[in-house]
Design an enzyme around this catalytic site. Structure first.
Site, PDB file in Angstrom:
ATOM      1  CG  HIS A   1      -1.903  -1.339   1.094  1.00 67.22           C
ATOM      2  ND1 HIS A   1      -3.107  -0.571   0.786  1.00 67.22           N
ATOM      3  CD2 HIS A   1      -1.563  -2.374   1.208  1.00 67.22           C
ATOM      4  CE1 HIS A   1      -4.225  -2.106   0.589  1.00 67.22           C
ATOM      5  NE2 HIS A   1      -3.250  -2.777   1.432  1.00 67.22           N
TER       6      HIS A   1
ATOM      7  CG  ASP B   1       0.334   9.202   1.062  1.00 70.76           C
ATOM      8  OD1 ASP B   1       0.068   7.936   1.143  1.00 70.76           O
ATOM      9  OD2 ASP B   1      -0.222   9.795   1.266  1.00 70.76           O
TER      10      ASP B   1
HETATM   11  C1  G6P Z   1      -0.770   3.203   5.969  1.00 70.38           C
HETATM   12  C2  G6P Z   1      -0.484   1.899   6.078  1.00 70.38           C
HETATM   13  C3  G6P Z   1      -1.582   1.068   6.662  1.00 70.38           C
HETATM   14  C4  G6P Z   1      -1.654   1.141   8.133  1.00 70.38           C
HETATM   15  C5  G6P Z   1      -2.337   2.628   8.025  1.00 70.38           C
HETATM   16  C6  G6P Z   1      -2.895   2.729   9.731  1.00 70.38           C
HETATM   17  O1  G6P Z   1      -2.018   3.359   5.662  1.00 70.38           O
HETATM   18  O2  G6P Z   1      -0.522   1.658   4.697  1.00 70.38           O
HETATM   19  O3  G6P Z   1      -1.247  -0.587   6.697  1.00 70.38           O
HETATM   20  O4  G6P Z   1      -2.770   0.027   8.403  1.00 70.38           O
HETATM   21  O5  G6P Z   1      -1.380   3.387   8.214  1.00 70.38           O
HETATM   22  O6  G6P Z   1      -1.714   3.325  10.435  1.00 70.38           O
HETATM   23  P1  G6P Z   1      -1.228   1.710  11.786  1.00 70.38           P
HETATM   24  O7  G6P Z   1      -0.392   1.840  11.809  1.00 70.38           O
HETATM   25  O8  G6P Z   1      -2.438   2.314  12.328  1.00 70.38           O
HETATM   26  O9  G6P Z   1      -2.266   0.667  11.256  1.00 70.38           O
END
Ligand code: G6P
Length: 467
Positions: free
Chosen positions: A157, A365
């Site tokens: 992602h 991003d």
């Molecule tokens: C990004 C990453 C995700 C992640 C999200 C929130 O979008 O690509 O994999 O889940 O951030 O971050 P966190 O550390 O709270 O999961």
């Protein structure tokens, strides 16, 4: 059709209405074939043995949710450490913020090994397995080492930086080699595919076979761009619901004589939030007609507070926001409303609709779905303008946004001024074209094209590259 197994660090119950687009989209696909969603439970147990966590399963319709707890040491090394203090900064081009000092990679590998061990007995022979994001890059290699033969796809992602940035990772050979245990690697943009391919060719002596296939370490993988989209219809539905309508009306009433600019992000250094505040300050300085008129609402939801770089960012931002309000604010007008809280998802379309300008200006991003949501939330008769960083993956698709370089404070201030003054016909023209692409390449298109490509891949080899 074979069963779908999704693995991601975080998972959401797809039946809950608070679930975001990705959870809904994957939940949909899982529900169609009956499926399994596996990942971290979100629980950190205060004690416990590293590399060991309790597995819980529960049924949500015909989807099984299987989650594993992490002990403190594993959470610190795998999630806070290697994933978010090493991989996240490096993949976002921020070697300066990477913490290579501690031995996080061991913990990262240990947790991936544990996940593979816990998942293996839950798998069926004809499952199609889809692994998500940078927390889990070596998972397929660990599964293959245990004998897993099913087709496995991976979607990243976040961005892939150029080869020499990747090569700064002390464990890059091991990490990048582990991609060859997948049959298909999906990335967000063509730029990411170019970087990934160049790394594999230059650093891992991979052979380019054509058809987006790379061969190295006795294995072949396909790498391609699958830009992730949003669930347009679901977001539009959310936009018509009372919470969104009330949010929009309240803001319009409050700012009836003012123009609203909006930023919604996680409080993350990749999002360029301080750069945006500086550009807004520059806007007030260069174009004083915006004083008492333009208001920037900036929602930066708390994220990863235990990682140093995030705490530093928060401090910097509080200083910048306080200074701009102190220097420019008046009794009846504050230029900036900075909100360090999470805003309920059901209010987001209303917020977006009330804003004349959407500011999505990350330094880097993977995609940035807020950019797409902002466009979808607009009224076609009188749409707002998206100001988008050229360094967001979304910029490859959203060419009719006002593309900016977030490092260029003056250029960004000029673009915001252009957005604020843009005539209706031009706003409509841009909006129509953006909508068309966002609708065509929505989250269902993304999921279906990835899964189709994965199903089209030949059955994986019997032996897999050792990690
Ligand atoms: C990004 C990453 C995700 C992640 C999200 C929130 O979008 O690509 O994999 O889940 O951030 O971050 P966190 O550390 O709270 O999961």
């Amino acid at each position: 059709m074979s069963r779908l197994v999704v693995i991601s660090n975080r998972l959401a119950d797809p039946r809950k209405s608070a679930a975001g687009g990705l959870a809904v989209a994957l939940g949909d696909a899982l529900a169609r074939t009956g499926g399994l969603w596996f990942g971290w439970s979100g629980t950190v147990t205060p004690d416990g043995t590293p590399g060991e966590g309790a597995l819980q399963t529960h049924q949500a319709g015909n989807v099984t949710l299987a989650t594993v707890d992490l002990c403190q040491a594993d959470h610190a090394a795998y999630y806070q450490g290697y994933a978010n203090s090493v991989l996240w900064p490096v993949l976002h081009y921020r070697l300066d913020l990477a913490d290579f000092s501690a031995n996080y990679s061991e913990g990262y590998r240990r947790v991936n090994q544990m996940f593979a061990r816990k998942l293996l007995p839950l798998l069926r022979e004809d499952d199609v397995i889809w692994v998500h994001d940078y927390h889990l890059i070596p998972l397929a290699a660990e599964l293959r080492a245990l004998g897993c033969r099913q087709r496995i796809g991976f979607f990243l992602h976040v961005p892939v930086p150029p080869p020499l940035i990747l090569a700064a990772l002390p464990q890059h050979e091991w990490l990048m080699r582990s991609f060859f245990a997948y049959d298909l690697v999906g990335l967000q943009s063509e730029a990411d595919v170019v970087h990934f391919t160049r790394y594999m060719v230059n650093e891992a002596q991979a052979q380019e076979l054509g058809g987006q296939r790379l061969r190295a370490f006795n294995a072949t993988l396909r790498v391609a761009a699958f830009p992730i989209g949003i669930d347009v219809q679901e977001f539009q539905r959310l936009g018509r619901a009372p919470d969104a309508v009330q949010t929009c009306e309240a803001l319009r009433a409050e700012y009836s004589r003012r123009q609203l600019l909006l930023g919604i992000d996680r409080l993350d250094y990749s999002k360029g939030i301080p750069h945006r505040v500086r550009a807004f300050r520059q806007l007030l300085e260069r174009y004083p007609e915006n004083e008492h008129s333009a208001t920037l609402v900036m929602i930066a939801s708390p994220s990863r507070d235990d990682v140093h770089a995030y705490a530093d960012l928060r401090q910097e931002l509080e200083g910048l926001c306080g200074a701009i309000n102190g220097d420019y604010g008046d009794l009846d007008w504050m230029p900036l409303r900075y909100i360090h809280r999470t805003v309920a998802r059901k209010r987001v379309p209303g917020l977006c609709r009330a804003a004349r300008v959407g500011l999505v200006t990350p330094l880097r991003d993977g995609m940035n779905l807020v950019a797409k949501e902002y466009v979808v939330a607009q009224e076609p008769e009188d749409p707002g303008v998206l100001v988008l960083s050229r360094f967001a993956g979304a910029a490859e698709q959203l060419k009719e946004a006002l593309l900016v370089n977030p490092y260029d404070t003056q250029g960004m201030a000029d673009a915001i001024q252009t957005a604020l003054r843009m005539p209706l016909s031009e706003r409509q023209w841009r909006h129509e074209r953006l909508m068309e692409r966002i609708q065509r390449q929505d989250v269902h298109w993304w999921r279906n094209s990835f899964l189709q490509a994965l199903r089209d891949e030949a059955a994986p080899p019997v032996t897999a590259p050792a990690g």
